[in-house]
Design an enzyme around this catalytic site. Sequence first.
Site, PDB file in Angstrom:
ATOM      1  CE  LYS A   1       3.786  -5.899   2.680  1.00 24.32           C
ATOM      2  NZ  LYS A   1       3.271  -4.585   3.377  1.00 24.32           N
TER       3      LYS A   1
ATOM      4  CG  ASP B   1       5.616  -1.465   4.738  1.00 25.74           C
ATOM      5  OD1 ASP B   1       6.329  -1.424   3.897  1.00 25.74           O
ATOM      6  OD2 ASP B   1       4.759  -2.521   4.862  1.00 25.74           O
TER       7      ASP B   1
END
Length: 266
Positions: free
Chosen positions: A57, A94
């Site tokens: 990420k 997210d």
Amino acid sequence: MPIYQSRSPIIHNYWIKAYGINGAYGHFPVQPDNVADAIRGLRALGLAGCNITLPHKLAAMPLMDTLTPMAKRMGAINCIVVGEDGHLTGHNNDGFGYIQSLRDEDPNWRADKGPIVVLGAGGAARAVVIALIEAGATSVRLLNRTRTTAERLAEGLAPIVEVHEWSQRQEALRGAALLVNATSQGMYGQEPLDIQLDTLPADAWVSDLIYVPLETPLLAAAQARGHRAVNGLGMLINQAIPAFEAWFGVRPHVTPELKQQILATF
Ligand code: NAP
């Protein structure tokens, strides 16, 4: 994360079929040394994009041509969108997924209803705290077993984020409107989160980012006390909505059938 456990293929392939899109979503395990080649390959293969999960990420960020403002704030990406000209944009959905999971419970949910206690200071906690600030939170009490990690997370964020001692977690619940477990405690194979809910106001919500199991010991205790209890499944499903829309131009809907398909995998 072992990507074969990911539920993303179920979610995106469900929508691909539902919206009649000629495509497919698959798993591609990529070793850290190969991240740059894999991402360059998106363009070469003419793909619409991909999701990125741990441990890539952060490593994928410098490989993007553009980062969305949210991805910059989060300091991590979970989604890449390939533009028609091969331009790569890094997104982080997210936080959107988290807030939407609360709004799915109650469309009138508000972040400014009262203090919010966030336990944990890893990547998921960062996404949640930033999303809560963006959603209008007025007070976030951040507690982590390792205090310095919580302090690093709070640095540069709004002054409404206050770091408290992990040992004070019981006290931190006083007057709170929402308790969020963003630690890995309570996950399948882990010890339950070590906290009592006695000091939490009766009308507070309790949310656990964990979705395996769907009902953690924390959520079971919350439900037994009559709190609104929200598991991590909604965050997981909802973060996929903006990704799918960016790749395929259709805003997808979460249907009971899709939820059922995901639940069948537990
Ligand atoms: P992470 O970066 O590894 O962070 C783990 C956190 O748990 C850290 O704050 C760590 O504290 C804390 N922790 C670990 N063991 C502990 C213990 N024994 N007692 C107290 N705290 C402990 O993980 P992450 O990526 O942020 O994920 C955190 C959780 O969110 C996981 O359960 C994950 O499954 C869930 N998650 C859900 C979604 C979703 O879509 N629903 C998305 C992402 C993550 P220290 O700093 O002291 O080690």
